[in-house]
Design a protein around this motif. Structure first.
Motif, mmCIF file in Angstrom:
data_model
loop_
_atom_site.group_PDB
_atom_site.id
_atom_site.type_symbol
_atom_site.label_atom_id
_atom_site.label_comp_id
_atom_site.label_asym_id
_atom_site.label_seq_id
_atom_site.Cartn_x
_atom_site.Cartn_y
_atom_site.Cartn_z
ATOM 1 N N GLU A 333 0.829 -1.203 0.000
ATOM 2 C CA GLU A 333 0.000 0.000 0.000
ATOM 3 C C GLU A 333 0.868 1.261 0.000
ATOM 4 O OE1 GLU A 333 -3.061 0.089 -0.484
ATOM 5 O OE2 GLU A 333 -3.910 -1.840 0.084
ATOM 6 N N SER A 336 2.639 1.667 -3.429
ATOM 7 C CA SER A 336 1.667 2.062 -4.458
ATOM 8 C C SER A 336 1.376 3.557 -4.360
ATOM 9 C CB SER A 336 0.367 1.264 -4.303
ATOM 10 O OG SER A 336 0.585 -0.103 -4.557
ATOM 11 N N THR A 340 2.397 6.548 -7.171
ATOM 12 C CA THR A 340 1.343 7.313 -7.841
ATOM 13 C C THR A 340 1.207 8.722 -7.271
ATOM 14 O OG1 THR A 340 -0.290 6.368 -6.304
ATOM 15 C CG2 THR A 340 0.022 5.243 -8.408
ATOM 16 N N SER A 347 -5.373 7.227 -7.539
ATOM 17 C CA SER A 347 -4.509 6.098 -7.861
ATOM 18 C C SER A 347 -5.261 4.789 -7.681
ATOM 19 C CB SER A 347 -3.279 6.112 -6.957
ATOM 20 O OG SER A 347 -3.673 6.048 -5.603
ATOM 21 N N LYS A 349 -6.241 1.092 -6.512
ATOM 22 C CA LYS A 349 -6.058 0.384 -5.247
ATOM 23 C C LYS A 349 -5.762 -1.085 -5.523
ATOM 24 C CE LYS A 349 -7.107 4.023 -2.799
ATOM 25 N NZ LYS A 349 -6.080 4.739 -2.018
ATOM 26 N N LEU A 350 -5.056 -1.711 -4.612
ATOM 27 C CA LEU A 350 -4.783 -3.138 -4.724
ATOM 28 C C LEU A 350 -6.015 -3.931 -4.318
ATOM 29 C CD1 LEU A 350 -1.210 -3.116 -3.220
ATOM 30 C CD2 LEU A 350 -1.762 -4.150 -5.416
ATOM 31 N N LEU A 374 4.998 -3.528 -8.493
ATOM 32 C CA LEU A 374 3.899 -2.569 -8.368
ATOM 33 C C LEU A 374 3.996 -1.473 -9.427
ATOM 34 C CD1 LEU A 374 3.754 -2.269 -4.480
ATOM 35 C CD2 LEU A 374 2.093 -3.391 -5.963
ATOM 36 N N GLU A 375 5.214 -1.053 -9.748
ATOM 37 C CA GLU A 375 5.370 -0.036 -10.789
ATOM 38 C C GLU A 375 4.885 -0.574 -12.130
ATOM 39 O OE1 GLU A 375 8.774 3.112 -12.361
ATOM 40 O OE2 GLU A 375 9.361 1.388 -11.141
ATOM 41 N N LEU A 378 0.989 -0.804 -12.013
ATOM 42 C CA LEU A 378 0.331 0.499 -12.167
ATOM 43 C C LEU A 378 0.321 0.920 -13.634
ATOM 44 C CD1 LEU A 378 1.815 2.307 -9.054
ATOM 45 C CD2 LEU A 378 -0.613 1.905 -9.478
ATOM 46 N N ILE A 386 -6.012 -2.624 -8.955
ATOM 47 C CA ILE A 386 -4.952 -3.495 -9.452
ATOM 48 C C ILE A 386 -5.336 -4.933 -9.155
ATOM 49 C CG2 ILE A 386 -2.528 -4.159 -9.201
ATOM 50 C CD1 ILE A 386 -1.926 -1.288 -8.404
#
Length: 462
Positions: A333, A336, A340, A347, A349-350, A374-375, A378, A386
């Motif tokens: 979290e 992320s 962003t 942005s 969310k997971l 994560l990059e 995104l 996500i």
């Protein structure tokens, strides 16, 4: 014990030689510091109980004990007081033993007044650093000192944060080891930023990235014309870090000839630029790190044992991410949000599915790999969430291990019995991955701690 008398900038001197006491009192007096002197441990203990000191300077050899005994006493009874020990010239074993016992730093005989003044100034700054101010109270310093940059609530990472706060108070060399991507440089920066050298340079260097033929010049500097291409004087890394911290990353990659020169520079606190006839004094704290087994390299003869013990005065182990799966959700979290932060829109969310997938992954690249994953996610994500597919992890990580999953519905088994068996298997698997930490297991399952506790009681799992 009566109330302690308060004195600003007061130093306790412990030495049985009158000439040394007089020299120290004169030197510190010129620094506008007050001093009190003791000839032995007994007198030192009495003064420590009667007055508040900002620093203790003690000789190693005392009539009724030694300086290490006093270091340990102060660590137990007066932990806010930094201690610098005076050692015999060249006796590095004694100096290292004092540092391991908790001494702030050491100075060798015959006393170099400039070295002494530098140590005193650094020690006096310790009492005003955030880590020391809070550590003296025995309170949790995680939020106050900035060690929360090492995110997570696992017991392993909490221990690392606590140790960093203690290490920041001293000057002892620290050897940081852990797998690639665990955050060794972050730990080194925190040790520097929380200590008395925070306002001085922090100079990191990747030892494996410097060509062997240029290492001496890079570390110690060179004079103009000392070799082909040396068109002007150059300041080396040691001099660039003067007053601050030199972080030797991947120190295990240093060739043996450079290890010899590095050892001498650390022990003598001097460097000689290539092509120079004179040496320069340097005041640096050495932090080092590697993902390799440095002790194994010593056994194989690929790393000097004397340098290993000089660097590894205090050891700091950074745990791998797979050993603390309960920290993955909060790290994911945070990363992320960090990735962003520059976006103007909301942005993504997971999803719970994505978090579950991440929690099952082994992360051979640790936190650095998590950030890269994560990059990429995104970038690939089209919606506001996500998904596990966006993570693009290996198929084995995206789905539970078939070998560990329950068998299909049996012929004599009801649907209710089958679902209970699936649920029990998932709970046991989450507990195993969280090292039996129920709070962490609940996070992995996506349920509350109370709900997990109810299910454990219902299923009869202890």
């Amino acid at each position: 014990m009566g109330a302690k008398a308060m004195a600003k900038g007061q130093v306790l001197i412990v030495d049985d030689e009158p000439d040394i006491r007089e020299l120290l009192e004169l030197t510190l007096g010129r620094m506008n510091l007050e001093t009190r002197a003791a000839e032995n441990l007994g007198e030192a203990h009495h003064l420590l109980d009667q007055f508040s000191f900002d620093l203790c300077l003690t000789d190693m050899r005392l009539p009724d004990g030694n300086g290490i005994d006093l270091v340990r006493h102060i660590q137990n009874r007066h932990p806010q007081v930094p201690v610098a020990v005076i050692t015999a010239h060249g006796n590095m074993e004694t100096a290292i033993a004092a540092l391991k016992a908790g001494a702030f730093d050491f100075v060798s005989k015959p006393l170099d007044i400039n070295d002494l003044r530098n140590i005193v100034r650094s020690a006096l700054r310790v009492g005003h650093s955030p880590a020391t101010a809070v550590a003296g109270t025995g309170t949790n310093t995680g939020t106050d000192t900035g060690t929360r940059q090492l995110l997570g609530e696992s017991l392993a990472i909490q221990k690392v944060r606590t140790l960093i706060e203690k290490l920041a108070r001293g000057q002892a060399p620290v050897y940081i080891h852990g797998e690639s991507g665990t955050g060794k440089e972050l730990a080194a920066r925190l040790i520097h930023n929380l200590g008395p050298r925070a306002d001085k340079p922090f100079v990191p260097v990747n030892c494996g990235a410097i060509p062997e033929q240029l290492m001496e010049s890079e570390f110690f500097g060179h004079k103009k014309g000392s070799f082909t291409g040396a068109v002007q004087d150059k300041e080396g890394l040691f001099k660039a870090a003067d007053g601050g911290t030199l972080f030797l990353d991947e120190v295990g990659d240093l060739p043996i000839p450079m290890q010899v020169k590095l050892l001498r520079a650390i022990q003598e606190r001097t460097v000689r630029p290539v092509g120079s006839q004179s040496e320069l004094r340097v005041d640096v704290r050495i932090l080092s790190a590697t993902h390799r087994d440095l002790h194994g390299l010593v056994r194989e003869g690929k790393f000097r044992q004397d340098l290993y013990y000089r660097l590894n005065v205090i050891e700091l182990a950074i745990p791998s991410l797979r050993t603390r799966p309960e920290d993955i959700p909060v790290l994911a979290e945070h990363l992320s949000a960090k990735l962003t932060a520059s976006l103007g829109n909301a942005s993504p969310k997971l999803s719970a599915e994505a978090l579950g997938t991440l929690s099952r992954y082994d992360f051979p690249g640790n936190v650095r790999e998590l950030e890269n994953i994560l990059e990429r996610a995104l970038t690939m994500c089209d919606g506001s969430e996500i998904t596990a597919i966006d993570l693009q992890l290996p198929e084995s990580a995206a789905t539970p291990d078939a070998e560990g999953s329950p068998a299909e519905l049996g012929g004599n088994e009801s649907l209710e019995e089958y679902l209970a068996r699936v649920e029990e298997s998932a709970i046991r698997d989450a507990l195993d991955r969280a090292n039996q930490n129920k709070t962490a297991a609940a996070k992995l399952l996506g349920i509350t701690f109370r709900a997990l506790r109810y299910k454990l009681e219902k299923l009869g799992i202890d």
